[in-house]
Motif scaffolding. Structure first.
Motif, PDB file in Angstrom:
ATOM      1  N   PHE A   5      -3.668   5.975   4.477  1.00  0.00           N
ATOM      2  CA  PHE A   5      -2.664   5.171   5.170  1.00  0.00           C
ATOM      3  C   PHE A   5      -3.122   3.716   5.182  1.00  0.00           C
ATOM      4  O   PHE A   5      -4.234   3.417   5.594  1.00  0.00           O
ATOM      5  CB  PHE A   5      -2.483   5.695   6.605  1.00  0.00           C
ATOM      6  CG  PHE A   5      -1.704   4.779   7.496  1.00  0.00           C
ATOM      7  CD1 PHE A   5      -0.385   4.460   7.207  1.00  0.00           C
ATOM      8  CD2 PHE A   5      -2.277   4.237   8.628  1.00  0.00           C
ATOM      9  CE1 PHE A   5       0.342   3.611   8.030  1.00  0.00           C
ATOM     10  CE2 PHE A   5      -1.569   3.384   9.457  1.00  0.00           C
ATOM     11  CZ  PHE A   5      -0.260   3.072   9.158  1.00  0.00           C
ATOM     12  N   TYR A   6      -2.255   2.827   4.725  1.00  0.00           N
ATOM     13  CA  TYR A   6      -2.504   1.389   4.730  1.00  0.00           C
ATOM     14  C   TYR A   6      -1.738   0.801   5.912  1.00  0.00           C
ATOM     15  O   TYR A   6      -0.509   0.860   5.940  1.00  0.00           O
ATOM     16  CB  TYR A   6      -2.004   0.753   3.429  1.00  0.00           C
ATOM     17  CG  TYR A   6      -2.685   1.265   2.184  1.00  0.00           C
ATOM     18  CD1 TYR A   6      -3.654   0.503   1.549  1.00  0.00           C
ATOM     19  CD2 TYR A   6      -2.348   2.494   1.628  1.00  0.00           C
ATOM     20  CE1 TYR A   6      -4.273   0.956   0.397  1.00  0.00           C
ATOM     21  CE2 TYR A   6      -2.963   2.952   0.481  1.00  0.00           C
ATOM     22  CZ  TYR A   6      -3.921   2.184  -0.128  1.00  0.00           C
ATOM     23  OH  TYR A   6      -4.530   2.627  -1.275  1.00  0.00           O
ATOM     24  N   GLU A   7      -2.459   0.271   6.880  1.00  0.00           N
ATOM     25  CA  GLU A   7      -1.810  -0.270   8.078  1.00  0.00           C
ATOM     26  C   GLU A   7      -0.952  -1.487   7.735  1.00  0.00           C
ATOM     27  O   GLU A   7      -1.357  -2.331   6.939  1.00  0.00           O
ATOM     28  CB  GLU A   7      -2.868  -0.684   9.104  1.00  0.00           C
ATOM     29  CG  GLU A   7      -3.633   0.477   9.691  1.00  0.00           C
ATOM     30  CD  GLU A   7      -4.680   0.038  10.690  1.00  0.00           C
ATOM     31  OE1 GLU A   7      -4.568  -1.085  11.230  1.00  0.00           O
ATOM     32  OE2 GLU A   7      -5.616   0.812  10.927  1.00  0.00           O
ATOM     33  N   PRO A   8       0.220  -1.603   8.369  1.00  0.00           N
ATOM     34  CA  PRO A   8       1.068  -2.776   8.132  1.00  0.00           C
ATOM     35  C   PRO A   8       0.346  -4.068   8.524  1.00  0.00           C
ATOM     36  O   PRO A   8      -0.414  -4.090   9.480  1.00  0.00           O
ATOM     37  CB  PRO A   8       2.266  -2.538   9.061  1.00  0.00           C
ATOM     38  CG  PRO A   8       2.256  -1.077   9.347  1.00  0.00           C
ATOM     39  CD  PRO A   8       0.823  -0.647   9.274  1.00  0.00           C
ATOM     40  N   LEU A   9       0.576  -5.099   7.756  1.00  0.00           N
ATOM     41  CA  LEU A   9       0.045  -6.448   7.958  1.00  0.00           C
ATOM     42  C   LEU A   9      -1.473  -6.560   7.764  1.00  0.00           C
ATOM     43  O   LEU A   9      -2.027  -7.625   7.943  1.00  0.00           O
ATOM     44  CB  LEU A   9       0.419  -6.983   9.350  1.00  0.00           C
ATOM     45  CG  LEU A   9       1.900  -6.952   9.690  1.00  0.00           C
ATOM     46  CD1 LEU A   9       2.124  -7.402  11.129  1.00  0.00           C
ATOM     47  CD2 LEU A   9       2.710  -7.806   8.733  1.00  0.00           C
ATOM     48  N   MET A  10      -2.142  -5.475   7.405  1.00  0.00           N
ATOM     49  CA  MET A  10      -3.595  -5.511   7.236  1.00  0.00           C
ATOM     50  C   MET A  10      -4.020  -5.640   5.777  1.00  0.00           C
ATOM     51  O   MET A  10      -5.107  -6.078   5.480  1.00  0.00           O
ATOM     52  CB  MET A  10      -4.236  -4.255   7.827  1.00  0.00           C
ATOM     53  CG  MET A  10      -4.139  -4.167   9.331  1.00  0.00           C
ATOM     54  SD  MET A  10      -5.057  -5.466  10.167  1.00  0.00           S
ATOM     55  CE  MET A  10      -6.730  -5.013   9.790  1.00  0.00           C
ATOM     56  N   SER A  11      -3.165  -5.242   4.864  1.00  0.00           N
ATOM     57  CA  SER A  11      -3.518  -5.238   3.453  1.00  0.00           C
ATOM     58  C   SER A  11      -2.638  -6.214   2.687  1.00  0.00           C
ATOM     59  O   SER A  11      -1.418  -6.207   2.843  1.00  0.00           O
ATOM     60  CB  SER A  11      -3.338  -3.828   2.881  1.00  0.00           C
ATOM     61  OG  SER A  11      -3.384  -3.862   1.492  1.00  0.00           O
ATOM     62  N   LYS A  12      -3.235  -7.040   1.863  1.00  0.00           N
ATOM     63  CA  LYS A  12      -2.458  -7.993   1.074  1.00  0.00           C
ATOM     64  C   LYS A  12      -1.523  -7.264   0.109  1.00  0.00           C
ATOM     65  O   LYS A  12      -0.424  -7.702  -0.158  1.00  0.00           O
ATOM     66  CB  LYS A  12      -3.397  -8.907   0.281  1.00  0.00           C
ATOM     67  CG  LYS A  12      -4.162  -9.867   1.141  1.00  0.00           C
ATOM     68  CD  LYS A  12      -5.120 -10.685   0.304  1.00  0.00           C
ATOM     69  CE  LYS A  12      -5.987 -11.551   1.195  1.00  0.00           C
ATOM     70  NZ  LYS A  12      -7.039 -12.234   0.447  1.00  0.00           N
TER      71      LYS A  12
END
Length: 161
Positions: free
Chosen positions: A30-37
């Motif tokens: 899971f890629y957290e929103p606003l955390m990964s470019k």
């Protein structure tokens, strides 16, 4: 008393080990929103980890998809070690039985053929950010019944339970 305790612990450990023999590990990322470019709005994907065992058992065939990483352009192989590249990465391992892993592979193969080529494409034939997105595809692979708009965090939290 010590013998009884040791016997009980060994029995439980053997049962646990036997249970894991017929199970297949699937990593959910899971890629957290606003955390990964790369995945600014958030993202979720899932990948079977031990494909050799599945090939030996003839559950996974050549050309089958063993992952769900759903995009407008189709199902893409997940990146290796994304936590080394991006912030806000959460992973968990879920063990599926033989029936569940077959369902996962079947779902992955179906979604791999659904290509809309547009972020807001026709959801009936492929990807759509609001109606048929990565969270919907992962939910389908794990046979979750999601009503309405699926959000990666929501699906990840259900799978964590």
């Amino acid at each position: 008393m010590k013998k009884l305790l040791v016997t009980l612990l060994l029995t439980c450990n053997i049962c646990y080990s036997i249970d894991k023999v017929d199970s297949f590990p699937v990593r959910v990322t899971f890629y957290e929103p606003l955390m990964s470019k790369k995945y600014l709005p958030g993202h979720i994907e899932a990948e079977i980890l031990n494909t050799d065992k599945l090939r030996e058992l003839e559950i996974l065939n050549k050309g089958d998809n063993y992952y769900i990483n759903y995009w407008p352009s189709g199902n893409k192989k997940p990146e290796v070690n994304p936590s080394k590249k991006y912030n806000g990465i959460n992973t968990l391992i879920i063990y599926l039985n033989k029936q569940e892993i077959k369902y996962f592979i079947n779902s992955a193969n179906k979604d791999a053929k659904k290509i809309s080529k547009n972020i807001f494409g026709n959801w009936k034939i492929g990807y759509n950010l609001l109606i048929n997105n990565c969270a919907n595809a992962v939910a389908r692979a794990f046979n979750l019944n999601i009503k309405g708009i699926a959000v990666p965090l929501y699906v990840y939290n259900i799978l964590k339970k």
